[in-house]
Design a protein around this motif. Structure first.
Motif, PDB file in Angstrom:
ATOM      1  N   ARG A   5       0.866  -1.179   0.000  1.00 14.29           N
ATOM      2  CA  ARG A   5       0.000   0.000   0.000  1.00 14.29           C
ATOM      3  C   ARG A   5       0.902   1.228   0.000  1.00 14.29           C
ATOM      4  NH1 ARG A   5      -5.544   0.356   2.806  1.00 14.29           N
ATOM      5  NH2 ARG A   5      -6.132  -0.282   0.730  1.00 14.29           N
ATOM      6  N   ARG A   6       0.753   2.045  -1.054  1.00 16.27           N
ATOM      7  CA  ARG A   6       1.600   3.229  -1.210  1.00 16.27           C
ATOM      8  C   ARG A   6       1.296   4.255  -0.123  1.00 16.27           C
ATOM      9  NH1 ARG A   6       4.124   4.159  -6.202  1.00 16.27           N
ATOM     10  NH2 ARG A   6       3.945   6.363  -5.696  1.00 16.27           N
ATOM     11  N   SER A   7       2.356   4.833   0.442  1.00 16.73           N
ATOM     12  CA  SER A   7       2.177   5.827   1.500  1.00 16.73           C
ATOM     13  C   SER A   7       1.767   7.193   0.944  1.00 16.73           C
ATOM     14  CB  SER A   7       3.463   5.973   2.315  1.00 16.73           C
ATOM     15  OG  SER A   7       4.527   6.408   1.494  1.00 16.73           O
ATOM     16  N   ASP A   8       2.056   7.440  -0.357  1.00 17.86           N
ATOM     17  CA  ASP A   8       1.756   8.761  -0.916  1.00 17.86           C
ATOM     18  C   ASP A   8       0.300   8.928  -1.336  1.00 17.86           C
ATOM     19  OD1 ASP A   8       2.033   6.996  -3.052  1.00 17.86           O
ATOM     20  OD2 ASP A   8       3.169   8.400  -4.285  1.00 17.86           O
ATOM     21  N   ASN A   9      -0.351   7.817  -1.743  1.00 20.00           N
ATOM     22  CA  ASN A   9      -1.740   7.959  -2.204  1.00 20.00           C
ATOM     23  C   ASN A   9      -2.674   6.868  -1.689  1.00 20.00           C
ATOM     24  OD1 ASN A   9      -1.119   5.733  -3.810  1.00 20.00           O
ATOM     25  ND2 ASN A   9      -0.818   6.939  -5.654  1.00 20.00           N
TER      26      ASN A   9
END
Length: 82
Positions: A5-9
């Motif tokens: 799970r991407r931290s930016d989006n």
């Protein structure tokens, strides 16, 4: 399939990132997987290379626009599990 799970989006994505100078693609895959998941893997094969001309990313930090692609490998973790 291993996703992060991407931290930016907050989107789910394959582990990945930029190659370091002197690395092969498979070495990059091993390093990025370890960095993003903590899992040490061994590449066992190539699944495919995927691209879509509509998948374009704008980097707001410098205005650069790139068309992205994914190189997808099969792997085993260091314990031999798939």
């Amino acid at each position: 399939m291993l996703l992060v799970r991407r931290s930016d989006n907050g989107n789910w994505a394959l582990p990945g990132g930029a190659m370091d100078i002197g690395e092969t693609l498979s070495e990059t895959a091993v390093r990025e997987t370890a960095e993003e998941t903590g899992i040490e893997v061994v590449v066992t094969g190539l699944v495919g290379i995927f691209t879509d001309p509509r998948h374009v990313i704008l980097y707001t930090s410098n205005g650069e626009v790139r068309q992205e692609f994914s190189v997808v490998y099969s792997f085993a973790d260091q314990r031999g599990d798939h």
